[in-house]
Design a protein around this motif. Sequence first.
Motif, short mmCIF file in Angstrom:
data_model
loop_
_atom_site.label_atom_id
_atom_site.label_comp_id
_atom_site.label_asym_id
_atom_site.label_seq_id
_atom_site.Cartn_x
_atom_site.Cartn_y
_atom_site.Cartn_z
N ALA A 16 26.25 -6.93 48.98
CA ALA A 16 25.09 -6.93 48.08
C ALA A 16 25.61 -6.69 46.67
N ILE A 17 25.12 -7.46 45.73
CA ILE A 17 25.63 -7.37 44.35
C ILE A 17 24.48 -7.38 43.34
N SER A 18 24.60 -6.51 42.36
CA SER A 18 23.71 -6.52 41.20
C SER A 18 24.52 -5.97 40.04
N LEU A 19 24.85 -6.83 39.09
CA LEU A 19 25.67 -6.41 37.97
C LEU A 19 24.79 -5.81 36.88
N THR A 20 24.26 -4.62 37.20
CA THR A 20 23.32 -3.94 36.31
C THR A 20 23.77 -2.50 36.06
N THR A 21 23.36 -1.99 34.91
CA THR A 21 23.70 -0.62 34.54
C THR A 21 22.88 0.38 35.36
N VAL A 22 23.20 1.64 35.22
CA VAL A 22 22.41 2.69 35.86
C VAL A 22 20.95 2.61 35.39
N ILE A 63 28.64 -15.75 43.14
CA ILE A 63 29.14 -16.16 41.82
C ILE A 63 28.10 -17.01 41.10
N GLU A 64 27.45 -17.90 41.83
CA GLU A 64 26.48 -18.80 41.20
C GLU A 64 25.25 -18.05 40.70
N PHE A 65 24.73 -17.13 41.49
CA PHE A 65 23.45 -16.51 41.17
C PHE A 65 23.55 -15.10 40.57
N ALA A 66 24.59 -14.34 40.91
CA ALA A 66 24.68 -12.95 40.44
C ALA A 66 25.65 -12.78 39.27
N VAL A 67 26.68 -13.61 39.23
CA VAL A 67 27.69 -13.45 38.18
C VAL A 67 27.49 -14.47 37.06
N GLY A 68 27.21 -15.72 37.43
CA GLY A 68 27.05 -16.76 36.42
C GLY A 68 25.95 -17.73 36.81
N ASN A 69 26.31 -19.01 36.85
CA ASN A 69 25.37 -20.06 37.23
C ASN A 69 26.14 -21.18 37.91
N LYS A 70 25.49 -22.30 38.15
CA LYS A 70 26.15 -23.40 38.85
C LYS A 70 27.39 -23.88 38.11
N GLU A 71 27.34 -23.85 36.79
CA GLU A 71 28.49 -24.26 35.98
C GLU A 71 29.70 -23.36 36.23
N LEU A 111 33.36 0.06 34.82
CA LEU A 111 32.40 1.11 35.14
C LEU A 111 31.17 1.07 34.23
N LYS A 112 31.39 0.72 33.00
CA LYS A 112 30.35 0.84 31.97
C LYS A 112 29.08 0.03 32.27
N ASP A 113 29.21 -1.23 32.65
CA ASP A 113 28.07 -2.12 32.71
C ASP A 113 27.43 -2.27 34.10
N TYR A 114 28.16 -1.91 35.15
CA TYR A 114 27.57 -2.03 36.50
C TYR A 114 28.20 -1.05 37.48
N SER A 115 28.20 0.23 37.07
CA SER A 115 28.82 1.25 37.90
C SER A 115 28.18 1.41 39.29
N PRO A 116 26.86 1.17 39.47
CA PRO A 116 26.33 1.27 40.83
C PRO A 116 27.00 0.28 41.80
N TYR A 117 27.18 -0.96 41.36
CA TYR A 117 27.88 -1.94 42.21
C TYR A 117 29.35 -1.58 42.36
N THR A 118 29.99 -1.20 41.25
CA THR A 118 31.40 -0.83 41.29
C THR A 118 31.63 0.29 42.29
N LEU A 119 30.77 1.30 42.26
CA LEU A 119 30.90 2.42 43.19
C LEU A 119 30.85 1.94 44.64
N ASN A 136 27.40 -2.41 51.43
CA ASN A 136 28.82 -2.45 51.09
C ASN A 136 29.59 -1.30 51.75
N SER A 137 29.60 -0.13 51.16
CA SER A 137 30.47 0.93 51.68
C SER A 137 30.00 1.53 53.01
N ARG A 138 28.70 1.72 53.18
CA ARG A 138 28.22 2.37 54.41
C ARG A 138 28.48 1.50 55.64
#
Length: 276
Positions: free
Chosen positions: A100-106, A203-211, A158-166, A121-123
Amino acid sequence: MPELKDKVIIITGASRGIGRAMALTFAKEGATVVIAAKSDKPHPKLPGTIHTVAEEVEKAGGKAVPVALDVRKELAIKRLCDDIGQKFGRIDAVINNAGAISLTTVEETSPKRYDLMQQVNSRAVYCFGHYALPYLKKSDNPHILNLSPPVNLNEKWLKDYSPYTLSKYGMSILSKGMAAEFKEHGIAVNTLWPQTYIATAAIEFAVGNKETLNYARKPQIMADAAKVILTHPSQNYTGLWLIDEEVLKAARVTDFSQYAYSPEHEDKIQKDLFLD
């Protein structure tokens, strides 16, 4: 090196992307692949279900066991491990690929989304380690492979998406711990992460786009690296944070152009998250 023929391998998130590529690669080696994913029914936007991949596995020469699984439900994981372990007498490998991915801040991440990432992820790594352990002990070359990165404490990760990074670093730290704990049983526990973006829905939907896919590699590179890892003797190949390209270079693979999603953009392929 040990072979994968007749090995019993559980792959989570195996209905598409990297998990599907691994399933088909192992099938060509004659493995029994447990295709474990939520995708029991077709998705309106994404191709593939556990049943379509099961058909592909059988056609490729393997044996398929499709199982509808939500890795957030620990009793479902227990039931899966018990069913497979008792049916085949052992489990040879578990690959924790579902993510599961969400590149979002706290600030931007809701508690619900935070909990989802930690659970998926971890559990899930903990749950599979806990419930598959009795059956992994019965294998002659047991492996757990978790798709997570080397732990890199550079502030930019860590700065921009620490919940996912953790959640991803939690997988990697747990893997180190399990490797040490399970070593006496000869069970290898390693992580695998791509050197570059991989052409997947994430990669297509959470990180970037189709390009963005033009600057990625095909999932096959991760599947080929996983095959190399699972065919290593488990006794002396454990506790490692591995990168797909490095694994394949060590296996004397020299042509990486075969993995480019868009050959004309091969010289501009993007390095993946968490790698400086």
